[in-house]
Design an enzyme around this catalytic site. Structure first.
Site, short mmCIF file in Angstrom:
data_model
loop_
_atom_site.label_atom_id
_atom_site.label_comp_id
_atom_site.label_asym_id
_atom_site.label_seq_id
_atom_site.Cartn_x
_atom_site.Cartn_y
_atom_site.Cartn_z
N LYS A 17 0.82 -1.22 0.00
CA LYS A 17 0.00 0.00 0.00
C LYS A 17 0.86 1.27 0.00
CE LYS A 17 -1.85 -1.46 3.82
NZ LYS A 17 -1.35 -2.83 3.90
N HIS A 76 -4.07 2.15 7.66
CA HIS A 76 -4.68 2.66 8.87
C HIS A 76 -6.16 2.52 8.63
CE1 HIS A 76 -5.72 5.23 12.05
NE2 HIS A 76 -4.51 5.73 12.23
N ASN A 126 -0.38 -6.79 -6.85
CA ASN A 126 0.95 -6.17 -6.81
C ASN A 126 2.10 -7.18 -6.83
OD1 ASN A 126 2.62 -3.93 -6.60
ND2 ASN A 126 2.67 -4.04 -4.34
N ALA A 195 4.18 -1.96 -7.90
CA ALA A 195 4.24 -0.61 -7.33
C ALA A 195 5.70 -0.17 -7.30
CB ALA A 195 3.64 -0.61 -5.93
P1 GDP Z 1 2.23 -2.00 3.09
O1 GDP Z 1 2.43 -2.59 4.45
O2 GDP Z 1 1.06 -2.61 2.40
O3 GDP Z 1 2.17 -0.49 3.07
O4 GDP Z 1 3.48 -2.45 2.22
P2 GDP Z 1 4.76 -1.64 1.76
O5 GDP Z 1 4.41 -0.69 0.68
O6 GDP Z 1 5.45 -1.13 2.95
O7 GDP Z 1 5.60 -2.80 1.08
C1 GDP Z 1 6.09 -3.90 1.81
C2 GDP Z 1 7.36 -4.41 1.18
O8 GDP Z 1 7.10 -4.89 -0.13
C3 GDP Z 1 8.42 -3.33 1.03
O9 GDP Z 1 9.66 -3.92 1.30
C4 GDP Z 1 8.32 -2.91 -0.42
O10 GDP Z 1 9.53 -2.45 -0.94
C5 GDP Z 1 7.91 -4.21 -1.09
N1 GDP Z 1 7.14 -3.98 -2.31
C6 GDP Z 1 6.03 -3.23 -2.45
N2 GDP Z 1 5.59 -3.26 -3.72
C7 GDP Z 1 6.44 -4.07 -4.39
C8 GDP Z 1 6.52 -4.50 -5.75
O11 GDP Z 1 5.72 -4.16 -6.61
N3 GDP Z 1 7.55 -5.35 -6.05
C9 GDP Z 1 8.46 -5.76 -5.15
N4 GDP Z 1 9.41 -6.57 -5.55
N5 GDP Z 1 8.41 -5.36 -3.87
C10 GDP Z 1 7.41 -4.53 -3.49
#
Ligand code: GDP
Length: 578
Positions: A17, A76, A126, A195
């Protein structure tokens, strides 16, 4: 006039996200010229011109929707459950699912929230870049990127999507890859993306704008009327005092307007002192000087409002501009701020940071058949703990807190009851249920362990088998009963030794009752010193047990022994057992 739809992003933790929102922000920030993104308080606006640029060849027509306003705080849940006029604040939602991991508990929870509020949503499948063999294609639309992949990779993407489609079907949705959907009213669109690499961002924006244009046009019409918004957060701001971060979803707000804001008690009536927006980064010379003051603002927008008396403003509650209809507006705010959660005589206490999140927690508890005694907004206070202590059923003697803290004065009392806090509803419920199972076992074990009953016995002088380590002697139980594990009380009030085992004839037994003659092994005494042949002894009863025993319907003999024990104890402690 049509305003931008408000979009929230939700999904399981770590599915991407934050990365998605950062990418959307970054992609449009990179385009500094025309149609660059506008930063809001608590939100990011992607104007339609920026979307045309990002989508390039994907778009071949013009939209009336002026852009998209993404609520910024992902994960959130309070924000995804924010309300406006009793419905959802978000007009649209993006549910992020890690394509390799599929649907997880929090995904289901998010779907439940969206279903309940009837919020249209799309799925961002994603992390396609992690599919084995995927070739980079940074920042390209998905439909172009997929064509550049090897046959096996394309198949692999479809297999993974199909798994998600199957799961969604079980949850009552018909879904498909977005470029294979003919009727978006009947099918949930899945946009495969990365993403991280920016793949599929264009496709996602396009689908969102398309959905808004086709299905939400009516809802997005805004008149030049008094402003209406929802409080995202109440924040202390240096030099400004307490301020509220607000998403304005309808009408206009002006400096000097009278506004009514929801609070814990009566709605707050106040006047807008300043409307603030974030300063563009390149104009921000002093990091303390972060805001730009404006005279008026139109929906949809994310703004900060400074005004007197906002101390008790409530996150998630409405903020509405009033003029000569003040009383009517106050009534409306009061009604929309009210907590409408079914409570029971017996149940748990729940706390959350906003109305929407409180309802989300209550809803999930109801699904689990768990009753609620009290539901309220705010951090966990000492009063909550005092209230929880009065809950009769020990299994419900807990506080469940969603997105809240334990206040310092409550911290000291916190050990008295069990508190579960988290910012993920299913984790709170999972942890609570796990604890409940453990607690049930504990309670059963406690019940089985009975209370210590009164007992009185005499050491028979002709049956001293061993003097110590352990002493082994024959005894006659004169009254009540004796049990393995019990300590021995002397007539002078001293407690000595512990019954290690009881032997009746050839058998080891756990207890012996009045009239029986048995051999007992006693740890920690020597016959002739702490205990003597021919003397009478009692069972040492913990005071707590004695209190219960006095209330119980004991037999005459048991009662007599208990009274004798009490007499011994009261020589030192006059009110023992009372
Ligand atoms: P959230 O908890 O849903 O907000 O997830 P985050 O955006 O913090 O992402 C969690 C982890 O997944 C992080 O280490 C990101 O870098 C990784 N990540 C998010 N999107 C991608 C993607 O499209 N590809 C890859 N390989 N990693 C991703």
């Amino acid at each position: 006039m049509i305003r931008q739809p408000i979009v929230s992003v939700l999904g399981h933790v770590d599915h991407g996200k934050t990365t998605l929102l950062d990418k959307i922000r970054g992609t449009s920030v990179a385009r500094r010229e025309a149609g660059a993104i506008t930063q809001h308080i608590g939100a990011t606006e992607v104007p339609i011109d920026a979307i045309y640029k990002i989508c390039g060849k994907l778009i071949n027509k013009k939209f009336k929707v002026p852009g998209l306003l993404f609520i910024d705080t992902p994960g959130h849940e309070a924000f995804t459950t924010l309300r406006a006029r009793g419905g959802a604040l978000a007009d649209l939602a993006v549910l992020v699912i890690d394509i390799n991991e599929g649907i997880m508990p929090q995904t289901v929870e998010s779907i439940n929230i969206l279903k309940r509020y009837k919020t249209p949503f799309v799925i961002a499948a994603n992390k396609i870049d992690l599919i084995y063999g995927w070739k980079n294609c940074k920042d390209e639309p998905f439909i172009f990127a997929i064509q550049k992949q090897k046959e096996e990779v394309q198949q692999s993407v479809d297999e993974k999507i199909y798994k998600i489609v199957e799961k969604l079907y079980e949850l009552g949705f018909s879904a498909d890859r977005y470029d294979r959907i003919a009727d978006f009213t009947q099918n949930l669109a899945i946009i495969p993306m990365s993403a991280k690499l920016g793949i599929g961002i264009a496709d996602l924006l396009l689908v969102l704008v398309g959905l808004a244009q086709r299905f939400l046009e009516e809802n997005l019409k805004t008149e030049e009327g008094p402003g209406e918004g929802t409080v995202l957060e109440v924040k202390e701001e240096r030099g400004l005092g307490k301020t509220i971060d607000v998403i304005l979803y309808s009408g206009t707000m002006r400096k000097g307007d009278t506004i009514v804001v929801g609070s814990h008690d009566e709605p707050i009536i106040t006047k807008i002192k300043a409307i603030l927006k974030p300063k563009p980064l390149d104009e921000m010379r002093d990091p303390r000087d972060r805001f730009l003051s404006v005279d008026e603002v139109h929906a949809a927008a994310g703004i900060k409002i400074a005004a007197p008396n906002l101390e008790n403003a409530l996150a998630g509650s409405p903020v509405i501009v009033a003029d000569d209809n003040l009383e009517e507006v106050v009534n409306r705010v009061r009604k929309e701020t009210g907590i409408h959660i079914e409570t029971q005589e017996e149940g748990v206490i729940i706390k959350a940071d906003a109305l929407g999140s409180l309802e989300a927690l209550a809803y999930e508890l109801k699904q689990e058949g768990l009753p609620i005694k009290m539901a309220d907004i705010g951090d966990i206070s000492k009063r909550d703990i005092v209230n929880a202590q009065t809950i009769g059923n020990p299994l419900y003697r807990v506080i469940l807190g969603f997105n809240v803290k334990i206040l310092p004065d409550a911290e000291k009392e916190a050990s008295k009851i069990k508190i579960f806090t988290n910012n993920v509803v299913y984790k709170i419920i999972e942890d609570y249920k796990e604890w409940m199972d453990e607690k049930k076992r504990e309670l059963e074990a406690e019940k089985r362990m009975e209370i210590t009953f009164p007992g009185k016995f005499k050491i028979l002088p002709e049956y001293i088998f061993r003097l110590s380590k352990p002493a082994i002697v024959g005894v006659r139980v004169l009254g009540g009963r004796i049990r393995v594990g019990q300590r021995i009380l002397r007539e002078d009030g001293r407690v000595v030794g512990r019954i290690k085992s009881i032997r009746s004839g050839e058998n080891n037994v756990l207890e012996a009752i009045m009239g029986e003659e048995v051999a007992i092994a006693i740890d920690g005494v020597t016959v002739g010193r702490q205990v003597k042949a021919g003397e009478t002894y009692y069972v040492d009863i913990p005071e707590e047990h004695a209190r219960k025993l006095f209330k119980m319907n004991l037999s005459y003999e048991d009662k007599e022994v208990l009274d004798e024990i009490a007499r011994i104890k009261r020589k030192e402690k006059p009110f023992w057992g009372l």
